[in-house]
Structure formats: C-alpha cells, structure tokens
Design an enzyme around this catalytic site. Structure first.
Site, mmCIF file in Angstrom:
data_model
loop_
_atom_site.group_PDB
_atom_site.id
_atom_site.type_symbol
_atom_site.label_atom_id
_atom_site.label_comp_id
_atom_site.label_asym_id
_atom_site.label_seq_id
_atom_site.Cartn_x
_atom_site.Cartn_y
_atom_site.Cartn_z
ATOM 1 N N ASP A 138 0.819 -1.217 0.000
ATOM 2 C CA ASP A 138 0.000 0.000 0.000
ATOM 3 C C ASP A 138 0.852 1.267 0.000
ATOM 4 O O ASP A 138 0.365 2.346 -0.316
ATOM 5 C CB ASP A 138 -0.944 -0.016 1.216
ATOM 6 C CG ASP A 138 -2.028 1.039 1.122
ATOM 7 O OD1 ASP A 138 -2.603 1.211 0.031
ATOM 8 O OD2 ASP A 138 -2.298 1.712 2.136
ATOM 9 N N SER A 144 -6.362 5.786 -0.713
ATOM 10 C CA SER A 144 -6.750 4.508 -1.311
ATOM 11 C C SER A 144 -8.263 4.358 -1.274
ATOM 12 O O SER A 144 -8.906 4.688 -0.276
ATOM 13 C CB SER A 144 -6.107 3.348 -0.538
ATOM 14 O OG SER A 144 -4.703 3.466 -0.498
ATOM 15 N N GLN A 195 -4.824 -1.450 -7.312
ATOM 16 C CA GLN A 195 -5.428 -0.502 -6.377
ATOM 17 C C GLN A 195 -5.888 0.744 -7.119
ATOM 18 O O GLN A 195 -5.144 1.280 -7.959
ATOM 19 C CB GLN A 195 -4.439 -0.079 -5.288
ATOM 20 C CG GLN A 195 -5.054 0.846 -4.238
ATOM 21 C CD GLN A 195 -4.043 1.309 -3.192
ATOM 22 O OE1 GLN A 195 -3.470 2.372 -3.307
ATOM 23 N NE2 GLN A 195 -3.832 0.481 -2.183
#
Length: 287
Positions: free
Chosen positions: A206, A230, A280
C-alpha cells in the site's frame, strides 16, 4: 536508521485479540502515522489475518478484495468482525468488516484454498533489472533530511524500499511514465507462516501502489495541495512468498480520470518467480 524493533512493532499491530463472548470478532491497535490516520495496508493485513483466524491452517488466501470506506483514527482500537460466507471442499470465503465507533472503515472479502495440482505457468520478470544492492534505499534518499516526515520514513519504517527509476519523495520524476519498478524487503527476519507473509505483502504494497499514477502525471508526494487516498484494493497470491526476502514490484498505471487513478503491480521474487498480482484504485486530486 531503523532497527528490528520497527518490524516488531508491525508484528505487534498485526496481533489480533479475540473479543470474549463474540465469536469471530477481534480487536487490534494501530501504528502511529503522520496525520493520525490509520495506514491502509495495516488495516487490510489485519482484516486478512482476522479472516484467516476462523479457518484451518491448510487453507491459504489466494485473493482479496477490499474497500476503504472511512479514514481510521490511530488512537482508537479497531474491531474486526468476520462473516463466514462459505466453507467448501476446496475454497473458503470470508467477509471482514473493520470497525471504529460502530462504523466500518474497511470492508473486505477474501477467498482461501487448499493446495491443489493444476495448470502451471507465469509471466517472466523483466530482464536486466538492477539488483537491490545497486539501487538507493529510502534511507539513502531521506536520511540526510531534517524533516518530520523524512524522519518518520527513515526511523519508523519496517521495510526497505528501493526505487529502480528513482523515488518520488522529493519531486517528480524526470520522465512522465506510468511504469516503475521497486524492490521491497522487511528490515529484519520474520517468523515463518504463509498467512503472516501474505498479510505482510498486503501491508507493504500500500506504500507504493499509487506511485505510478503520480509518476505518469508528473507529480510527486510533495506536490502542493495534492489529496491522495486509497479507495479499493485487490490482491491475487499465486505462489508462496516471503517478505523478508527481496521482492520486485513491476508497476504500471493504465488510466486516471475523475479524480481517480489505477495502479497495478506484478510481484516477483529475486530469482524471477511471480508470487502475486495487485491492483489498487485511489483518489488523486490536484489543484
């Protein structure tokens, strides 16, 4: 420089505590972060571990799909409520809600599978990639800078991050391209266990998944007035992985629009095995 204590702090944050008299429910704490918001990779890894705690050890996660719904507060504990969606002969599905003050900050579904024989092939790692020893680390880039954020990423970081094409910490890249490659490894050895290492892969990735969006747009982490977060995250694990060995993220950004950008990554071991594919989408707003 960081110490093994930073890795221990991540492991402690990933240690879930069962809630008495509430089946399939766990709590955990968060690591400090600049700005006081829960790191998305942390809550994603915790949610996966919560799901894994409700099934047998012979089933490992092969895919995960999660939505980040609200910003979490690092000062508040997180509750993880697991729903048992299916227990089949080969596959198991779990839904996990991560909750603060009764409201979900993350909703995730993960699928687990017993090991089976089948068709076997994989993409190859790009050729002629510099070794991690030949690429500057985050500590080389940010270590000399006396700034709270720079100190955080050098003193508190549990992972050694090395950008092959140069980082975006201090400014945009010379060339606008959605392609980048990054070497990753934990700063000290980790316990065994595939569920833990797959969760730590979710934790670590991430940090960089939206960087190809910034690179292609000619932006960096210090772009004035930029807002980035995100939105959703998907991981497919193909093979066993260890995050205390060097892993190469081969990344791209195929599209950005409407204040959103998509980042993808193929994750290879140093000897070329494809262990995971990740995607993502994030909110990326610039003035």
């Amino acid at each position: 420089m960081t110490t093994p204590d930073r890795v221990d702090a991540v492991l402690e944050a990933l240690r879930l505590r069962p809630v008495p008299d509430q089946p399939d429910t766990f709590t955990a704490t968060s690591l400090p972060q600049p700005g006081g918001r829960v790191f998305g990779g942390q809550v994603l890894a915790q949610a996966l571990l919560a799901a894994g705690a409700t099934l047998d050890d012979d089933r490992l996660p092969h895919s995960l799909h999660g939505y980040f719904l609200r910003a979490g507060d690092v000062a508040e504990p997180i509750t993880f409520a697991v729903e048992r969606l299916r227990d089949g002969r080969s596959f198991t599905a779990r839904r996990t809600h991560a909750l603060q003050n009764g409201a979900p900050i993350l909703s995730m579904i993960a699928s687990f599978q017993t090991e089976q024989d089948g068709i076997e092939y994989a993409d190859e790692m790009p050729p002629d990639v510099p070794t991690p020893q030949d690429v500057p680390s985050v500590f080389d880039v940010l270590g000399p800078i006396d700034h709270p954020v720079a100190r955080f990423w050098t003193q508190e970081a549990a992972f050694d991050v090395r950008h092959v094409e140069g980082s975006l910490y201090l400014g945009p890249a010379p060339e606008r391209t959605g392609q980048q490659m990054v070497w990753f490894r934990s700063r000290s050895p980790l316990p065994d266990g595939q569920l833990l290492h797959r969760a730590l892969l979710a934790y670590a990735c991430d940090q960089v998944m939206l960087e190809p969006v910034l690179r292609r747009a000619g932006r960096s982490w210090v772009t004035p007035g930029m807002s980035i977060a995100s939105l959703d995250h998907a991981i497919w694990w193909h093979r066993d992985v260890r995050v205390d060995d060097w892993l190469l993220y081969v990344q791209a950004s195929p599209s950005a629009q409407s204040g959103r950008g998509l980042g993808t990554a193929r994750v290879f071991t140093q000897d070329g095995a494809l262990v995971a594919t990740i995607a993502q989408e994030g909110m990326v707003r610039v003035p």
